[in-house]
Design an enzyme around this catalytic site. Sequence first.
Site, mmCIF file in Angstrom:
data_model
loop_
_atom_site.group_PDB
_atom_site.id
_atom_site.type_symbol
_atom_site.label_atom_id
_atom_site.label_comp_id
_atom_site.label_asym_id
_atom_site.label_seq_id
_atom_site.Cartn_x
_atom_site.Cartn_y
_atom_site.Cartn_z
ATOM 1 N N TYR A 50 57.667 34.925 -15.057
ATOM 2 C CA TYR A 50 58.044 36.141 -14.345
ATOM 3 C C TYR A 50 59.546 36.162 -14.051
ATOM 4 O O TYR A 50 60.120 35.183 -13.583
ATOM 5 C CB TYR A 50 57.277 36.267 -13.018
ATOM 6 C CG TYR A 50 57.736 37.465 -12.213
ATOM 7 C CD1 TYR A 50 57.375 38.746 -12.595
ATOM 8 C CD2 TYR A 50 58.563 37.311 -11.104
ATOM 9 C CE1 TYR A 50 57.818 39.852 -11.888
ATOM 10 C CE2 TYR A 50 59.009 38.408 -10.383
ATOM 11 C CZ TYR A 50 58.637 39.685 -10.779
ATOM 12 O OH TYR A 50 59.085 40.778 -10.092
ATOM 13 N N HIS A 80 67.311 49.756 -10.241
ATOM 14 C CA HIS A 80 67.036 49.490 -8.826
ATOM 15 C C HIS A 80 68.172 49.943 -7.908
ATOM 16 O O HIS A 80 68.019 49.913 -6.681
ATOM 17 C CB HIS A 80 66.786 47.994 -8.611
ATOM 18 C CG HIS A 80 65.433 47.536 -9.087
ATOM 19 N ND1 HIS A 80 64.911 47.887 -10.305
ATOM 20 C CD2 HIS A 80 64.497 46.747 -8.497
ATOM 21 C CE1 HIS A 80 63.725 47.333 -10.459
ATOM 22 N NE2 HIS A 80 63.439 46.635 -9.368
ATOM 23 N N ASN A 192 67.317 40.402 -5.670
ATOM 24 C CA ASN A 192 66.152 40.018 -4.873
ATOM 25 C C ASN A 192 66.630 39.130 -3.734
ATOM 26 O O ASN A 192 67.451 38.242 -3.936
ATOM 27 C CB ASN A 192 65.155 39.256 -5.756
ATOM 28 C CG ASN A 192 63.735 39.381 -5.260
ATOM 29 O OD1 ASN A 192 63.495 39.798 -4.138
ATOM 30 N ND2 ASN A 192 62.790 38.997 -6.105
ATOM 31 N N TYR A 277 67.430 46.875 42.471
ATOM 32 C CA TYR A 277 67.162 45.923 41.381
ATOM 33 C C TYR A 277 68.310 45.849 40.379
ATOM 34 O O TYR A 277 68.565 44.798 39.785
ATOM 35 C CB TYR A 277 65.892 46.324 40.632
ATOM 36 C CG TYR A 277 64.597 46.086 41.379
ATOM 37 C CD1 TYR A 277 64.578 45.580 42.669
ATOM 38 C CD2 TYR A 277 63.379 46.375 40.772
ATOM 39 C CE1 TYR A 277 63.399 45.371 43.345
ATOM 40 C CE2 TYR A 277 62.177 46.169 41.431
ATOM 41 C CZ TYR A 277 62.190 45.672 42.728
ATOM 42 O OH TYR A 277 61.018 45.471 43.387
ATOM 43 N N ARG A 280 70.455 43.324 42.120
ATOM 44 C CA ARG A 280 69.793 42.094 42.534
ATOM 45 C C ARG A 280 69.143 41.353 41.365
ATOM 46 O O ARG A 280 69.097 40.118 41.350
ATOM 47 C CB ARG A 280 68.733 42.438 43.586
ATOM 48 C CG ARG A 280 68.043 41.243 44.175
ATOM 49 C CD ARG A 280 67.253 41.521 45.444
ATOM 50 N NE ARG A 280 66.761 42.839 45.633
ATOM 51 C CZ ARG A 280 65.471 43.157 45.842
ATOM 52 N NH1 ARG A 280 64.556 42.212 45.844
ATOM 53 N NH2 ARG A 280 65.107 44.397 46.058
ATOM 54 N N PHE A 326 61.125 36.481 -0.485
ATOM 55 C CA PHE A 326 61.863 37.734 -0.320
ATOM 56 C C PHE A 326 61.327 38.585 0.828
ATOM 57 O O PHE A 326 61.953 39.559 1.224
ATOM 58 C CB PHE A 326 61.777 38.554 -1.614
ATOM 59 C CG PHE A 326 60.376 38.691 -2.141
ATOM 60 C CD1 PHE A 326 59.434 39.483 -1.499
ATOM 61 C CD2 PHE A 326 59.979 37.995 -3.281
ATOM 62 C CE1 PHE A 326 58.135 39.599 -1.966
ATOM 63 C CE2 PHE A 326 58.676 38.102 -3.757
ATOM 64 C CZ PHE A 326 57.753 38.907 -3.098
ATOM 65 N N GLU A 411 53.311 45.607 -4.262
ATOM 66 C CA GLU A 411 54.009 45.180 -3.052
ATOM 67 C C GLU A 411 53.401 45.956 -1.884
ATOM 68 O O GLU A 411 53.928 46.975 -1.446
ATOM 69 C CB GLU A 411 55.510 45.425 -3.225
ATOM 70 C CG GLU A 411 56.073 44.586 -4.369
ATOM 71 C CD GLU A 411 57.345 45.144 -4.991
ATOM 72 O OE1 GLU A 411 57.894 46.121 -4.454
ATOM 73 O OE2 GLU A 411 57.778 44.594 -6.027
#
Length: 509
Positions: A50, A80, A192, A277, A280, A326, A411
């Site tokens: 791959y 991409h 990636n 508050y 404080r 990834f 994915e």
Amino acid sequence: MRLTPGSVPLSAWRAIANGEVATLDPAAMPAIKASADAVGAILAKGEAVYGINTGFGKLASVRIADADLATLQKNIVLSHAAGVGAPMAPATAKLMMALKLASLARGASGVQVATIQLLEAMLARDVVPVVPAQGSVGASGDLAPLSHMTTVLIGVGEAWFQGVRMPAADALAKAGLKPLNLGPKEGLALLNGTQFSTAQALAGLFAIERVFQAALVTGALSTEAAKGSDTPFDPRIHALRGHKGQAEVADALRALMEGSAIRASHAVGDDRVQDPYCLRCQPQVMGAALDVMRQASVTLAIEANGVSDNPLIFPETGEALSGGNFHAEPVAFAADMLAMAICEIGSLSERRIAMLVDPALSRLPAFLTPKPGLNSGFMIPQVTAAALVSENKQRAFPASVDSIPTSANQEDHVSMAAHGARRLSEMADNAAQVIGIEYLAAAQGIDFHAPLASSKPLEAARTLLRAKVPHLEDDRYFAPDMEKSHALIVGGAIAQTVGALPGLQGDLT
């Protein structure tokens, strides 16, 4: 700033974010070469692996002929590079490049030495890719933004050269560099990974550090303006609870107020038993934020030193192992933690502003103006602070709890780390604007206590502001005052002026 892959301290990433040039430790070169040689050996076996000789994502089962491997890597980069929106800040883009450089140099990505050298040279000669900031879901890595970074290495897209935006090929040529011819696995290795999300998260962390430091000072100034008590900062209180950040913040606030004549006046004839508050509980809120910041910084430091592409190359065995490094869930969680911290820092500051402009609570003139009615004073700056705080509240919703399937369900769970990290710098700036308004309001409140003076460090902080912004006697155009105060916050000048504080020496995280 020399990077030793796998052991770069957070201080080095902070320095790079502030403009230091990243260079690689030459000792990393043998591991890089061994990784590239391992890819060659894998190809020689003729097996389908791959990312080296197959398609990507859902197309992983498609085998690619040896003659098309260079085209395969070029195609993945071009296809991409599909980001949109305004480009990421050049300083953050440089940090992303440095993170990618350190990751590839671990020797588990199979890239050429020439690829490492080009990335390093681009950083040295100020060639910075123009990277659209939207389009990543944080798994499979930050594909779109890292692809835009990678296109510049092959002479495509746009880049800044010495601050001028131009076509990538021109930027490389002006810098005396040549585009890269991608080898097997290289396109995938470059695009990636989690470096976009990590760079954005680190940039956010460093901005939040500066806002946090300023908020400690403005919080002490507001306590002085309201003639509040420093009893809530007594170390015995915080020792009984045990949280480190809480105790450190109390120590810092107590040191900031030490020696104040205004503080001493509180003990004489003041019928108030307890402060609100927002005064404080500063150690409890700010201390919790500090603890969260530190926890997030540990995660981001680990991620910055890790290898997050896929597959990973193991030269010692000649294997290419596919996994899921990834997936940016750790970064997403860290970013969500930081978003909550900066949201609360700003929220507490806004409550102090609201307290100061309310005469029933502060016992100061209404809206901090000597002539209320004729003048509105700090009425609308407080509204602006409220608007910014509410905007940050809306942005603080955890990004990591969202997911959406991509790549035809291959994915099927993603981190949204890019979203979570990208908002942080803007959220920090919103908070810085709020802290800047508090700075103005608190200084104005202390002016009403003359001739009583505050402590030495707080008077130094007030003098710093008064050199830029005079006391508000009558209404005037307010926006320039806010701009000047904001600049002192984001530039770190206020923290530098008061100096080191107990428990908070050096970098916060």
